[in-house]
Design a protein around this motif. Structure first.
Motif, mmCIF file in Angstrom:
data_model
loop_
_atom_site.group_PDB
_atom_site.id
_atom_site.type_symbol
_atom_site.label_atom_id
_atom_site.label_comp_id
_atom_site.label_asym_id
_atom_site.label_seq_id
_atom_site.Cartn_x
_atom_site.Cartn_y
_atom_site.Cartn_z
ATOM 1 N N VAL A 1 -1.849 11.708 10.769
ATOM 2 C CA VAL A 1 -2.895 11.004 10.032
ATOM 3 C C VAL A 1 -2.207 10.202 8.928
ATOM 4 C CG1 VAL A 1 -4.915 11.232 8.541
ATOM 5 C CG2 VAL A 1 -4.645 12.765 10.508
ATOM 6 N N ILE A 2 -2.579 8.931 8.810
ATOM 7 C CA ILE A 2 -2.070 8.088 7.736
ATOM 8 C C ILE A 2 -3.262 7.669 6.882
ATOM 9 C CG2 ILE A 2 -0.875 5.955 7.113
ATOM 10 C CD1 ILE A 2 0.515 6.056 9.841
ATOM 11 N N GLU A 3 -3.122 7.896 5.571
ATOM 12 C CA GLU A 3 -4.183 7.533 4.629
ATOM 13 C C GLU A 3 -3.599 6.723 3.485
ATOM 14 O OE1 GLU A 3 -5.806 11.362 3.538
ATOM 15 O OE2 GLU A 3 -7.310 11.214 5.116
ATOM 16 N N CYS A 4 -4.485 5.993 2.823
ATOM 17 C CA CYS A 4 -4.136 5.272 1.608
ATOM 18 C C CYS A 4 -5.258 5.506 0.615
ATOM 19 C CB CYS A 4 -3.960 3.781 1.898
ATOM 20 S SG CYS A 4 -3.520 2.824 0.424
ATOM 21 N N ALA A 5 -4.938 6.121 -0.500
ATOM 22 C CA ALA A 5 -5.933 6.415 -1.544
ATOM 23 C C ALA A 5 -7.164 7.112 -0.953
ATOM 24 C CB ALA A 5 -6.317 5.140 -2.291
ATOM 25 N N GLY A 6 -6.925 8.055 -0.052
ATOM 26 C CA GLY A 6 -8.021 8.819 0.533
ATOM 27 C C GLY A 6 -8.732 8.156 1.697
ATOM 28 N N GLN A 7 -8.389 6.900 2.010
ATOM 29 C CA GLN A 7 -9.014 6.204 3.140
ATOM 30 C C GLN A 7 -8.119 6.339 4.367
ATOM 31 O OE1 GLN A 7 -8.790 1.909 3.345
ATOM 32 N NE2 GLN A 7 -10.810 1.776 4.295
ATOM 33 N N ARG A 8 -8.696 6.829 5.448
ATOM 34 C CA ARG A 8 -7.941 6.967 6.697
ATOM 35 C C ARG A 8 -7.679 5.581 7.270
ATOM 36 N NH1 ARG A 8 -8.643 11.982 10.594
ATOM 37 N NH2 ARG A 8 -8.290 12.843 8.544
ATOM 38 N N ARG A 9 -6.409 5.341 7.610
ATOM 39 C CA ARG A 9 -5.995 4.053 8.160
ATOM 40 C C ARG A 9 -5.626 4.141 9.635
ATOM 41 N NH1 ARG A 9 -4.454 0.667 3.782
ATOM 42 N NH2 ARG A 9 -5.992 1.041 2.163
ATOM 43 N N PHE A 10 -5.049 5.287 10.025
ATOM 44 C CA PHE A 10 -4.471 5.406 11.367
ATOM 45 C C PHE A 10 -4.391 6.886 11.712
ATOM 46 C CE2 PHE A 10 -0.641 6.132 13.919
ATOM 47 C CZ PHE A 10 -0.686 5.151 14.878
ATOM 48 N N ASP B 1 0.855 -1.196 0.000
ATOM 49 C CA ASP B 1 0.000 0.000 0.000
ATOM 50 C C ASP B 1 0.887 1.240 0.000
ATOM 51 O OD1 ASP B 1 -2.383 -1.392 0.085
ATOM 52 O OD2 ASP B 1 -2.837 -0.913 2.181
ATOM 53 N N ASP B 2 0.458 2.271 -0.717
ATOM 54 C CA ASP B 2 1.143 3.564 -0.712
ATOM 55 C C ASP B 2 0.472 4.441 0.331
ATOM 56 O OD1 ASP B 2 3.064 3.142 -2.821
ATOM 57 O OD2 ASP B 2 1.373 3.187 -4.222
ATOM 58 N N LEU B 3 1.188 4.710 1.417
ATOM 59 C CA LEU B 3 0.634 5.472 2.525
ATOM 60 C C LEU B 3 1.058 6.933 2.442
ATOM 61 C CD1 LEU B 3 1.307 3.000 5.487
ATOM 62 C CD2 LEU B 3 -0.728 3.182 4.034
ATOM 63 N N THR B 4 0.139 7.809 2.788
ATOM 64 C CA THR B 4 0.422 9.238 2.887
ATOM 65 C C THR B 4 0.333 9.625 4.357
ATOM 66 O OG1 THR B 4 -0.493 9.662 0.688
ATOM 67 C CG2 THR B 4 -0.289 11.555 2.172
ATOM 68 N N PHE B 5 1.381 10.228 4.848
ATOM 69 C CA PHE B 5 1.489 10.655 6.242
ATOM 70 C C PHE B 5 1.335 12.159 6.308
ATOM 71 C CE2 PHE B 5 3.738 6.764 5.720
ATOM 72 C CZ PHE B 5 3.617 6.067 6.905
#
Length: 140
Positions: free
Chosen positions: A97-106, A76-80
């Motif tokens: 905030v950590i997201e992947c493709a606009g979905q919040r993960r953490f 997965d490509d995560l955005t921090f």
């Protein structure tokens, strides 16, 4: 919320995952530490090497609270995203905030503290405080 947001991206690696192929929860804390380290080396203009090895100071974590929202998987490509919730005399509250493709993960809140050679909290140096200030969240 306004204020600058520090962002970085990272792919989930095999070493980050458990046997089910999802991020093993302690790895998120290692990732957050990497984001903080990149924030210091980037816009704050002082690397952890400079802080720890040259200046003999540190910014340890005093508190962290996390919420695991959805699993992240291998590759997965995560955005921090990092913002500052509060800038105190020696402390600094961070929001991650950590997201992947606009979905919040953490998401997490973290308090770091500027610690001097005495291993006790000291006020943020003025130049560092000035570089942190633009990241402080302000009401919209």
């Amino acid at each position: 919320m306004t204020g600058q947001v520090f962002t970085s991206e990272r792919k989930v690696r095999f070493a980050d995952c458990d046997a089910a192929g999802i991020v093993f929860y302690p790895r998120y804390f290692e990732m957050l530490n990497g984001v903080v380290e990149d924030w210091f080396a980037g816009p704050l203009g002082v690397s952890f090497r400079e802080l720890h090895i040259v200046r003999h100071v540190s910014v340890p974590t005093a508190a962290v609270e996390a919420r695991f929202i959805a699993p992240s998987r291998l590759e997965d490509d995560l955005t921090f995203s990092l913002t500052v919730t509060k800038l105190g005399g020696a402390s600094c509250g961070l929001r991650h905030v950590i997201e992947c493709a606009g979905q919040r993960r953490f998401e997490a809140t973290q308090t770091i503290v500027y610690v001097g050679r005495s291993l006790k909290p000291e006020p943020w140096p003025e130049l560092l405080r000035a570089r942190i200030a633009p990241f402080v969240e302000t009401p919209a």
